[in-house]
Motif scaffolding. Structure first.
Motif, PDB file in Angstrom:
ATOM      1  N   GLN A 156       2.659   1.588  -3.367  1.00  0.00           N
ATOM      2  CA  GLN A 156       2.006   2.087  -4.782  1.00  0.00           C
ATOM      3  C   GLN A 156       1.520   3.623  -4.149  1.00  0.00           C
ATOM      4  O   GLN A 156       0.760   4.046  -5.581  1.00  0.00           O
ATOM      5  N   ASN A 157       1.360   4.386  -2.977  1.00  0.00           N
ATOM      6  CA  ASN A 157       0.885   5.836  -2.755  1.00  0.00           C
ATOM      7  C   ASN A 157       1.615   6.079  -3.299  1.00  0.00           C
ATOM      8  O   ASN A 157       1.403   7.492  -3.376  1.00  0.00           O
ATOM      9  N   ASP A 179       0.790  -0.766   0.033  1.00  0.00           N
ATOM     10  CA  ASP A 179      -0.833   0.090  -0.228  1.00  0.00           C
ATOM     11  C   ASP A 179       0.905   1.328   0.333  1.00  0.00           C
ATOM     12  O   ASP A 179       0.717   1.926  -1.085  1.00  0.00           O
ATOM     13  N   THR A 180       1.834   1.763   0.961  1.00  0.00           N
ATOM     14  CA  THR A 180       2.834   2.631   0.595  1.00  0.00           C
ATOM     15  C   THR A 180       3.700   2.787   0.069  1.00  0.00           C
ATOM     16  O   THR A 180       3.740   3.663  -0.373  1.00  0.00           O
TER      17      THR A 180
END
Length: 456
Positions: free
Chosen positions: A436-437, A433-434
């Motif tokens: 991708q962000n 998630d990190t």
């Protein structure tokens, strides 16, 4: 997932292979170069200087990091001037920066002449006899050229063989006995003396009415019809061949290019015809960089590349060409050339270039301006940045005529975005998630705005 793993492995191999060259760079080039200027070509040498123009060359560095040398030349010619007929031991690729030119050279036993305008690219192969004239109406002609020394004799940056000349430049015919020339041309020595006058100053000469006395030889030459120009150029070259064969009954052997090999290239002689080679009768056309549709364009700039599939003469030279225009305060995002070393010339404006070693340390971070020449070794990550208040336009050559698709490391269409997955996230020690962000935060690709340039 399989594709992501393959890409990650390739990236690791690429970084490992290039990191080995960093030590070689230091050993071969020593510690005398200033790091901030390491990849700027600064060894300038003026090879020709006359009242009618000059040629200056920046010599490429050697060593294994720069896997192939390409020297970069600048030719300046005043209005109504001529770079006299000659052939070289190196291949030239001409780029007309400004002005208009006419290039004439022997191609498949015929003399072809091509008019070149601003933005045109044209190749002159090693061993091909040519001349270059400024035909712009009152304009100074500016040409940038690559000089490929891979076929050279190894004497200096390159070796010119002037067809015409006298004391300066020295003609390749100057050593022949007058009786030999009279017999070869079948004209009297007096007639030859009137045509081959020695009253001219250097390889770049004025032609036309305003300089008639000083340029009588070359004014007359340009006024000849194509078939007459071809006849005179071929005659001179054939005389050189006969002289070699009569030299103690032997032809001197050369370690690289022999005179005979050069002559065969120049004249496309009968031996090639007997082998049933089939050629067209016209030399290749020029290719104009400014007329081509950009490979990439957005609100912040554009870029275009030309390779052997776009312009066939580049296939034989193994050289590619590119042109980039960055608007003020923009940058070409960090990228790497996986196939070729890149040589760049700043055409207009100013900015900055940063090049990294494979371990992430800084190799060069310096300001660049018009006429600066930089090079970027194959595999090394780098980026170019335009000044806040000024655009940055640069043009250059690459050491491959195959498609040299740059791998952009950051941005909306970057290598990292393509590799996005658990493996990439794990390599940075963060969650998917990190990861991708971070990667999704940039919506632009290739050429990006740089708000932080306002702090420069």
């Amino acid at each position: 997932m399989g594709n992501r793993i393959t890409l990650l492995i390739m990236l690791l191999i690429l970084c490992h292979g290039v990191s080995m060259t960093m030590g070689l760079w230091g050993m071969e080039n020593g510690s005398h170069s200033k790091p901030e200027k390491m990849f700027l070509l600064q060894n300038s040498k003026r090879l020709v200087k006359t009242d009618a123009g000059e040629m200056r060359v920046l010599k490429s560095y050697g060593g294994r990091v720069s896997e192939r040398q390409l020297h970069v030349g600048f030719i300046t010619m005043e209005p109504s001037s001529l770079f006299v007929p000659q052939y070289l031991d190196s291949t030239l690729i001409l780029f007309v920066r400004s002005g208009e030119a006419k290039v004439g050279f022997i191609y498949q036993d015929k003399l072809d002449e091509r008019k070149l305008k601003n933005g045109d690219v044209y190749q002159i192969p090693a061993g091909s006899t040519f001349y270059l004239s400024n035909i712009g109406d009152g304009q100074t002609l500016h040409i940038i050229c690559s000089i490929d020394p891979s076929e050279s004799l190894g004497v200096g940056i390159f070796q010119s063989f002037y067809i015409g000349g006298g004391a300066n430049p020295v003609s390749v015919l100057s050593g022949f006995h007058p009786h030999i020339l009279e017999a070869a041309f079948n004209v009297s020595g007096e007639e030859l003396g009137r045509f081959f006058t020695r009253r001219h100053d250097g390889p770049i000469v004025h032609v036309g009415d305003s300089h008639a006395k000083a340029s009588s030889l070359w004014t007359k030459f340009l006024q000849l019809k194509e078939v007459e120009k071809l006849h005179h150029m071929k005659k001179m070259m054939q005389d050189q061949d006969e002289e070699e064969e009569n030299n103690d009954g032997e032809v001197k052997q050369k370690t690289s290019w022999s005179w005979r090999k050069l002559l065969e290239t120049v004249l496309c002689n009968e031996m090639l015809k007997k082998k049933s080679y089939h050629f067209t009768h016209h030399s290749p056309h020029s290719c104009n960089l400014y007329d081509r549709k950009p490979d990439f364009k957005n609100s912040y700039g554009s870029s275009v590349t030309v390779d052997g599939s776009d312009y066939s003469p580049l296939k034989s030279s193994g050289v590619g060409i590119y042109h980039v225009n960055l608007k003020p305060g923009t940058m070409m995002t960090p990228h790497v050339n996986p196939r070729a070393t890149e040589y760049g010339v700043v055409l207009k404006g100013s900015g900055r270039i940063q090049i990294l070693f494979p371990n992430g340390s800084n190799a060069m971070d310096t300001q660049i301006k018009e006429r600066d020449v930089f090079f970027v070794p194959r595999y090394f990550p780098f980026c170019q940045i335009a000044s806040k208040n000024e655009s940055l336009e640069f043009f250059g050559f690459t050491t491959s005529s195959k498609k040299n698709k740059s791998q952009f490391l950051v941005g909306a269409s970057s290598l990292m975005k393509t590799m996005m997955g658990p493996e990439l996230a794990a390599s940075f020690g963060v969650s998917e998630d990190t990861m991708q962000n971070i990667l999704n935060a940039q919506h632009e690709a290739v050429i990006l705005p740089t708000p932080w340039t306002k702090h420069d």
